[in-house]
Design an enzyme around this catalytic site. Structure first.
Site, mmCIF file in Angstrom:
data_model
loop_
_atom_site.group_PDB
_atom_site.id
_atom_site.type_symbol
_atom_site.label_atom_id
_atom_site.label_comp_id
_atom_site.label_asym_id
_atom_site.label_seq_id
_atom_site.Cartn_x
_atom_site.Cartn_y
_atom_site.Cartn_z
ATOM 1 N N LYS A 189 7.063 11.460 1.760
ATOM 2 C CA LYS A 189 6.438 10.723 2.853
ATOM 3 C C LYS A 189 7.478 9.916 3.627
ATOM 4 O O LYS A 189 7.520 9.941 4.857
ATOM 5 C CB LYS A 189 5.342 9.812 2.290
ATOM 6 C CG LYS A 189 4.655 8.906 3.284
ATOM 7 C CD LYS A 189 5.233 7.487 3.297
ATOM 8 C CE LYS A 189 5.070 6.782 1.973
ATOM 9 N NZ LYS A 189 5.603 5.394 2.013
ATOM 10 N N THR B 45 6.441 1.034 3.129
ATOM 11 C CA THR B 45 7.188 1.772 4.149
ATOM 12 C C THR B 45 6.202 2.477 5.058
ATOM 13 O O THR B 45 5.435 3.329 4.607
ATOM 14 C CB THR B 45 8.140 2.785 3.492
ATOM 15 O OG1 THR B 45 8.946 2.116 2.515
ATOM 16 C CG2 THR B 45 9.044 3.421 4.529
ATOM 17 N N LEU C 28 0.832 -1.199 0.000
ATOM 18 C CA LEU C 28 0.000 0.000 0.000
ATOM 19 C C LEU C 28 0.871 1.255 0.000
ATOM 20 O O LEU C 28 2.055 1.204 0.326
ATOM 21 C CB LEU C 28 -0.920 -0.019 1.218
ATOM 22 C CG LEU C 28 -1.855 -1.241 1.285
ATOM 23 C CD1 LEU C 28 -2.605 -1.270 2.615
ATOM 24 C CD2 LEU C 28 -2.836 -1.238 0.120
ATOM 25 N N PRO C 29 0.290 2.404 -0.387
ATOM 26 C CA PRO C 29 1.099 3.614 -0.566
ATOM 27 C C PRO C 29 1.832 4.103 0.671
ATOM 28 O O PRO C 29 2.941 4.629 0.569
ATOM 29 C CB PRO C 29 0.068 4.653 -1.045
ATOM 30 C CG PRO C 29 -1.011 3.856 -1.675
ATOM 31 C CD PRO C 29 -1.098 2.595 -0.853
ATOM 32 N N LYS D 107 14.644 0.366 6.476
ATOM 33 C CA LYS D 107 14.184 0.827 5.162
ATOM 34 C C LYS D 107 14.072 2.349 5.113
ATOM 35 O O LYS D 107 14.447 2.990 4.130
ATOM 36 C CB LYS D 107 12.828 0.194 4.823
ATOM 37 C CG LYS D 107 12.156 0.774 3.584
ATOM 38 C CD LYS D 107 12.969 0.548 2.313
ATOM 39 C CE LYS D 107 12.405 1.326 1.122
ATOM 40 N NZ LYS D 107 11.012 1.045 0.819
#
Length: 295
Positions: A245, A100, A69-70, A175
């Site tokens: 983000k 992430t 997912l985004p 990450k």
């Protein structure tokens, strides 16, 4: 934890679609997928992926559920309330966040799924869409040892480098920092390219020389040579909005510890300028345009 069973994929975007395709082609298992868009489901159907009617179908049928997912916001929303994923989880099921997201969210979800007898892992993926197509991603996993052991054979279907970073949340930390370092490196390459061109030095020559010296890097060869040099920043790639983000997550971690991170803050500001200029949906090295716009 089951070593076999149906695989579910929720979110079939830039990375999720090739990950799902690699799973169905290489794992030898039944794979079901869900996305709000019909196009990726139609493409994957040609490879044998079964289309689910909704998220509830995936949670009911799959032993392993991969989320692509985004951002953490979408993951949190999907897991919220009485009808969220934790409420639908089954004993022995393993849910994996490949995106992430904030480390705190991973730790919270681990507890919520455990209350249902299910496992959870944060396993954000790194590298490019092309690497996802080839099944050559890098995955950084935060999970209990037994959950990591159950997941690893599946991760090997779409990744060539798999790192168990530690307990839940650790994969996200690694990450996020990977993306932070990458963003700062691309800023440095953008600065070097702008200076070289202003001094009459060919950009391709500069980058070729850097690649033969101590400034060589993955960022140089993949972002510098393939995006910065030609000035190509397509849409439907990892966008400036996504990159901003991820940097926000890094800045939140640093601020939580009172650590000054001027390099990350500078990269975030350049991404914000690119977004304000209308380039938010373009491939994130578009931040380099700040150095040409300012001339």
């Amino acid at each position: 934890m089951s070593a076999a069973g149906t695989i579910g994929c929720i979110g079939l975007g830039v990375m999720g679609e090739p990950i799902c395709r690699n799973l169905v082609q290489k794992s030898g298992r039944r794979v079901i997928g869900f996305d709000t868009r019909e196009a990726p489901l139609a493409r994957l159907a040609a490879h044998g992926v079964c289309a689910a009617v909704g998220v509830a179908d995936v949670m009911r049928e799959a032993d392993f559920v991969f989320l692509s997912l985004p951002s953490g916001r979408e993951v949190a929303a999907l897991c919220a309330g009485d009808e969220g994923l934790p409420a639908q989880a089954q004993r022995g099921q393993i849910i994996v966040d490949l995106g992430t997201s904030p480390p705190a969210l991973a730790r919270d979800l681990t507890e919520r799924f455990a209350a249902r007898g299910a496992g959870f892992a944060d396993a954000p993926v790194a590298r490019t869409r092309a690497a996802a197509e080839r099944g050559e991603l890098s995955v950084m996993v935060g999970a209990a040892p037994e959950i990591f052991a159950a997941l690893r054979p599946l991760l090997e279907n779409f990744a060539t480098d798999i790192t168990h970073c530690g307990p839940p949340g650790a994969g996200q930390v690694v990450k996020i920092l990977n993306n932070m370092v990458l963003a700062e490196t691309v800023v440095a390459l953008s600065e070097a390219l702008a200076i070289a061109r202003s001094e009459g030095v060919d950009g391709a020559l500069l980058f070729e020389a850097l690649a033969r010296g101590s400034a060589d890097s993955f960022a140089l060869r993949n972002h510098g040579m393939k995006a910065l040099l030609p000035g190509e920043f397509p849409e439907r790639a990892f966008s400036a909005l996504y990159a901003r983000k991820d940097l926000g997550y890094a800045l939140d971690l640093a601020r939580g510890q009172g650590l000054p991170v001027a390099g990350a803050e500078n990269a975030a500001q350049l991404l914000e300028r690119a977004i304000a200029a209308g380039d938010g949906e373009r491939y994130w090295p578009v931040l380099s345009r700040a150095f040409t716009r300012s001339r």
